[in-house]
Design a protein around this motif. Structure first.
Motif, short mmCIF file in Angstrom:
data_model
loop_
_atom_site.label_atom_id
_atom_site.label_comp_id
_atom_site.label_asym_id
_atom_site.label_seq_id
_atom_site.Cartn_x
_atom_site.Cartn_y
_atom_site.Cartn_z
N LEU A 228 0.95 -1.21 -0.06
CA LEU A 228 0.10 0.06 0.09
C LEU A 228 0.73 1.29 0.03
O LEU A 228 1.95 1.32 0.45
CB LEU A 228 -0.81 0.10 0.96
CG LEU A 228 -1.86 -1.07 1.31
CD1 LEU A 228 -1.27 -2.23 1.92
CD2 LEU A 228 -3.16 -0.44 2.07
N ARG A 229 0.48 2.24 -0.63
CA ARG A 229 1.09 3.59 -0.55
C ARG A 229 0.16 4.51 0.08
O ARG A 229 -0.90 4.65 -0.01
CB ARG A 229 1.38 4.04 -2.07
CG ARG A 229 2.58 3.24 -2.56
CD ARG A 229 2.80 3.50 -4.18
NE ARG A 229 3.97 2.78 -4.40
CZ ARG A 229 4.12 1.57 -4.92
NH1 ARG A 229 2.93 0.74 -4.42
NH2 ARG A 229 5.23 1.15 -4.93
N ALA A 230 0.93 5.36 1.02
CA ALA A 230 0.36 6.46 1.88
C ALA A 230 1.16 7.50 2.03
O ALA A 230 2.19 7.52 2.06
CB ALA A 230 -0.32 5.80 3.12
N LYS A 231 0.13 8.76 2.15
CA LYS A 231 1.01 10.12 2.71
C LYS A 231 1.75 9.99 3.91
O LYS A 231 2.53 10.47 4.32
CB LYS A 231 0.11 11.01 2.44
CG LYS A 231 -0.35 11.42 1.07
CD LYS A 231 -1.55 12.47 1.11
CE LYS A 231 -2.25 12.63 -0.33
NZ LYS A 231 -3.21 13.62 -0.28
N SER A 232 0.97 9.20 5.03
CA SER A 232 1.20 9.09 6.41
C SER A 232 1.21 7.74 6.74
O SER A 232 0.23 6.96 6.31
CB SER A 232 0.46 10.01 7.12
OG SER A 232 0.71 11.68 6.76
N VAL A 233 1.98 7.34 7.76
CA VAL A 233 1.88 6.07 8.41
C VAL A 233 1.90 6.37 9.90
O VAL A 233 2.57 7.31 10.53
CB VAL A 233 2.94 5.17 8.29
CG1 VAL A 233 2.83 3.87 8.93
CG2 VAL A 233 2.96 4.72 6.78
N VAL A 234 0.89 5.57 10.66
CA VAL A 234 0.91 5.81 12.14
C VAL A 234 1.18 4.46 12.64
O VAL A 234 0.57 3.65 12.47
CB VAL A 234 -0.47 6.24 12.88
CG1 VAL A 234 -0.62 6.38 13.95
CG2 VAL A 234 -0.81 7.68 12.18
N LEU A 235 2.14 4.51 13.65
CA LEU A 235 2.60 2.86 14.23
C LEU A 235 1.82 2.94 15.61
O LEU A 235 2.08 3.87 16.35
CB LEU A 235 4.04 2.65 14.62
CG LEU A 235 4.79 2.96 13.12
CD1 LEU A 235 6.26 2.43 13.30
CD2 LEU A 235 4.23 1.72 12.07
N ALA A 236 0.75 2.24 15.79
CA ALA A 236 0.20 2.18 17.01
C ALA A 236 0.03 0.83 17.56
O ALA A 236 -0.87 0.38 17.85
CB ALA A 236 -1.59 2.76 16.71
#
Length: 427
Positions: A228-236
């Protein structure tokens, strides 16, 4: 592992079937959230409602981790009191952080009310029980600080706490009426349902194994071969953090929280034990916490062994604590035993990191994850939508691995054993 050691008392609601695991196909997302616990789902819900395209990826099933296995205590505040927060962070950020900390339980109960979530709950407060004079003085200091800020709190004497808990051995304590209890598995499942209804896609059993940087985008690769491609990634991922982001796992100490639940208590016992339905955490070095479930079981938890449990004996320390508090429960069957993993940081504060633009990591629940992560998820979503760091209640800090982290677990295990022995002398 035998089922008896992974059988929580909590249950998913009937509406849980409305959530369908779904993986985005092609295109560029605004955000990929790694981890489908309370933090990840709260972020996804609020980001989707802000108009962002969001994909949540969880390595297991929703509710399988600590978000669905915790004690369900919804406690506002942080480990530190307001005056400490203002001294440590400065007046402006400190006061803003105090306001945020005061609101975390509201974030949960308001959501349950406004969204009509199928989540059993009671909001009659949380008791911090004091078993020593030192702990009672600390409770009085905490009471003073929150009372001056208008919080609905009360200092309890020996008579009051005995009546409210039905337990033995407390000198007094502190009641915070802003708090309460929920069924955490129901809550996590319902968060997933409404996040999906808001437009977020949530995929179970999609372990993320690699993050790559492209021009202005992040490439997220899963063990199953999806990209997947994304502008942001959040590691939760919190206590389940691995090596996906180098150094992050070394900033936390994952601990096991073990819990036991009795059979549903007979009416005469249920009326004596926590008659008002409050949650309790005690003041011991290795604290225990307890509450009643919606079906009148007594649920009690505390730190467990660092290794995975191998027999019912690994919960024996909790059964001893139960009878120390409630001798009247001698002979009552312990029907369920389970455990989850929680993340602690050395300074007992949640940590927010952004080592590269568009890559945000959140770590450290400190035992207050239900309210804290629900409220923090909304702030992180606002940050994703605006790139305004003022939306974040905690400062963004560099990733600083704990020195000699590989030996930390050994030290923590030894410390727990030592503290448990000291606690035993303070009856």
């Amino acid at each position: 592992m035998p089922a008896v050691f992974s059988d929580p008392v909590w249950r998913k609601p009937n509406t849980a079937a409305a959530f369908q695991s779904e993986l985005s196909a092609g295109g560029t997302l605004d955000a990929v959230i790694v981890g489908g616990g309370i933090m990840g789902l709260s972020t996804a819900l609020h980001a989707a409602r802000a108009g962002l395209s969001v994909q949540v990826l969880d390595a297991g099933a929703i509710g399988q981790g600590a978000s669905g296995l915790n004690g369900g205590q919804v406690i506002p505040g942080l480990k530190y009191d307001p005056e400490w927060l203002v001294r440590h962070f400065g007046k402006e950020r400190g006061e803003a952080l105090v306001d945020f900390a005061a609101s975390t339980a509201d974030a949960v109960f308001d959501l349950i009310r406004d969204e009509k979530l199928e989540v059993p709950f009671t909001r009659n407060g949380w008791i911090q029980a004091a078993h020593t004079e030192t702990a009672l003085k600390a409770a009085a200091n905490r009471d003073r600080q929150w009372r001056t800020r208008g919080a609905d709190v009360e200092l309890l004497g020996r008579t009051e706490i005995a009546a409210m808990t039905g337990a033995r051995g407390y000198l007094g304590g502190w009641l915070d009426r802003r708090a309460g209890v929920i069924d955490p598995l129901s809550y996590t499942a319902e968060l997933a349902r409404i996040a999906a209804s808001a437009g977020a896609k949530i995929a179970e059993r999609q372990k993320v194994v690699k993050l790559g940087r492209e021009v202005g985008l992040w490439r997220v690769s899963t063990q199953g071969g999806a990209e997947l491609r994304a502008k942001s990634v959040v590691l939760a991922t919190n206590a389940y953090t691995d090596g996906l982001l180098p150094g992050l796992a070394q900033t936390i100490v994952p601990l096991h929280s073990f819990q036991i639940a009795t059979v549903p208590l007979p009416a005469e016992l249920a009326s004596m034990i926590l008659p008002g339905g409050q949650a309790v955490s005690d003041s011991r070095r290795i604290l225990i916490y307890y509450r009643k479930s919606a079906d009148s079981r007594l649920v009690l938890g505390g730190r467990g062994r660092m290794a995975l449990p191998s027999s019912a004996a690994d919960w024996a320390h909790l059964e001893r604590a139960l009878l120390r508090l409630y001798p009247v429960l001698e002979g009552i069957t312990i029907e369920k035993r389970w455990f989850g993993r929680v993340a602690m940081t050395p300074d007992h504060l949640p940590h927010l990191h952004e080592p590269e633009k568009g890559l945000l990591a959140v770590a450290g629940c400190q035992g207050r994850g239900v309210g804290l992560m629900s409220a923090l998820g909304k702030r992180v979503a606002n940050y994703l939508a605006s790139s305004d760091a003022r939306q974040l209640p905690f400062p963004l800090t560099p990733i600083r691995p704990i020195p000699f982290h590989a030996f930390r677990q050994i030290g923590v295990a030894a410390t727990i054993t030592w503290y448990r022995m000291l606690d035993a002398f303070e009856r």
